[in-house]
Design a protein around this motif. Structure first.
Motif, short mmCIF file in Angstrom:
data_model
loop_
_atom_site.label_atom_id
_atom_site.label_comp_id
_atom_site.label_asym_id
_atom_site.label_seq_id
_atom_site.Cartn_x
_atom_site.Cartn_y
_atom_site.Cartn_z
N ARG A 146 0.94 -1.31 -0.02
CA ARG A 146 -0.01 0.08 -0.20
C ARG A 146 0.87 1.31 -0.01
O ARG A 146 0.49 2.16 -0.81
N MET A 147 1.99 1.35 0.65
CA MET A 147 2.85 2.41 0.76
C MET A 147 3.59 2.72 -0.39
O MET A 147 3.72 3.69 -0.87
N PHE A 148 4.15 1.52 -0.91
CA PHE A 148 4.83 1.72 -2.35
C PHE A 148 3.72 2.30 -3.42
O PHE A 148 4.23 3.24 -4.02
N SER A 149 2.42 1.62 -3.58
CA SER A 149 1.66 2.31 -4.54
C SER A 149 1.44 3.68 -4.11
O SER A 149 1.39 4.68 -5.17
N TYR A 195 -3.12 -1.41 -4.61
CA TYR A 195 -4.04 -0.08 -4.74
C TYR A 195 -4.15 0.47 -6.33
O TYR A 195 -3.98 1.58 -6.71
N VAL A 196 -4.28 -0.68 -7.08
CA VAL A 196 -4.51 -0.24 -8.52
C VAL A 196 -5.64 0.46 -8.89
O VAL A 196 -6.76 0.06 -8.62
N GLU A 197 -5.44 1.78 -9.75
CA GLU A 197 -6.41 2.40 -10.19
C GLU A 197 -7.47 1.62 -11.09
O GLU A 197 -6.56 0.91 -12.00
N PRO A 212 -15.19 -0.04 -9.22
CA PRO A 212 -13.64 0.56 -9.62
C PRO A 212 -13.17 1.47 -8.70
O PRO A 212 -13.94 2.52 -8.46
N LEU A 213 -11.96 1.30 -8.30
CA LEU A 213 -11.26 2.28 -7.69
C LEU A 213 -11.02 3.42 -8.56
O LEU A 213 -10.16 3.34 -9.58
#
Length: 289
Positions: free
Chosen positions: A39-42, A193-195, A146-147
């Motif tokens: 999560r932090m990387f993304s 956390y892929v858009e 969708p995110l």
């Protein structure tokens, strides 16, 4: 966290010609979790860790592709079990097939190494508090959406608009636990956390475990745990989304907490009539790092 992410970037470079990146072992050695690091990387770099690793592998693989080695040997070196799988990954990154690159030398798209540079930021204090929640139930009306990183999510808007007007009052009457009021709840979010990836959105409220729940409502069970609560005011949803991003860039690196798996919740404390501005609280599940 900055030191850990810098070491993670070096681990990626050391893993370019290995079968797999052992993120779980790395996270344990750093006293963190794979979930939190992804999560932090993304959030910090704007792409999933797996996507960055793929881009870097295909960038350095070009030298091998332009050489005389068998394509299968190259594919295996970079963690692919077949030339077809390697070829798909190669085209996805470069926009050109292996055959085109071997014949014409390109076109190619490279992924430079990511580097962390320390800058002086964080001069704006974040309004946050740590709170304990007992075992709780989140109940309401759920949908898969969708995110979307920025702006209002039209899929969530459509889901809420489709609910009968009386539903909102019925949910408010059912609420009897923290956070108070109607909540925007997101669960089952992709760890990277892929858009565009699918998540579960619940338009609902928080209730105690013994509360009688109508059968038509969807339920998310929450175990007791700690939460970080971030209060923000301003343009909606821009101010809320900026606060969400700042939790990764400013708050988590400066505090002895990390994200734990679980839903996030947004409570609207005040809002303008047209909902162009609002005061909100963002609730994130955390644990000591």
């Amino acid at each position: 966290m900055i030191v850990t992410l810098s070491q993670l970037l070096e681990l990626v470079e050391d893993s370019l010609d290995q079968q797999e990146l052992d993120l779980a072992s790395f996270a344990r050695a750093q006293g963190s979790t794979e979930y939190h690091l992804r999560r932090m990387f993304s959030s910090l770099f704007g792409m999933p860790l797996a996507e960055y690793l793929r881009r870097r592998r295909m960038t350095v693989a070009v030298a091998d592709v332009l050489g005389e080695r068998r394509l299968l040997d190259i594919a295996v070196q970079y963690g692919y079990s077949s030339t077809e799988a390697f070829g798909r990954a190669f085209r996805a990154v470069h926009g050109s097939s292996v055959a085109e690159v071997r014949e014409h030398g390109g076109p190619l798209r490279s992924q430079p190494k990511l580097r962390l540079r320390i800058t002086i930021e964080g001069n704006t204090p974040m309004d946050a508090r740590i709170t304990d929640l007992p075992a709780t139930r989140l109940v309401g009306y759920a949908a898969r959406v969708p995110l979307i990183y920025q702006g209002a999510n039209p899929h969530i808007q459509a889901h809420i608009a489709a609910l009968p007007p009386e539903v909102h009052g019925q949910l408010k009457a059912l609420a009897n636990a923290q956070p108070e009021g109607l909540l925007a709840i997101t669960a089952d979010v992709d760890p990277d956390y892929v858009e565009g990836s699918q998540l579960s959105y619940l338009h609902g409220v928080s209730v105690s475990p013994e509360t009688a729940i109508p059968t038509e409502l969807d339920v998310i069970e929450l175990a007791a745990g700690k939460w970080a609560v971030f209060k923000t005011s301003g343009q909606y949803p821009a101010a809320l989304q900026e606060t969400w991003a700042a939790t990764a860039t400013d708050w988590f690196p400066a505090n002895p907490w990390r994200l734990r798996p679980g839903p996030s919740m947004v409570s609207v404390l005040e809002r303008s009539e047209d909902f162009s501005t609002a005061t909100t609280e963002l609730w994130l599940p955390i644990e000591e790092s």
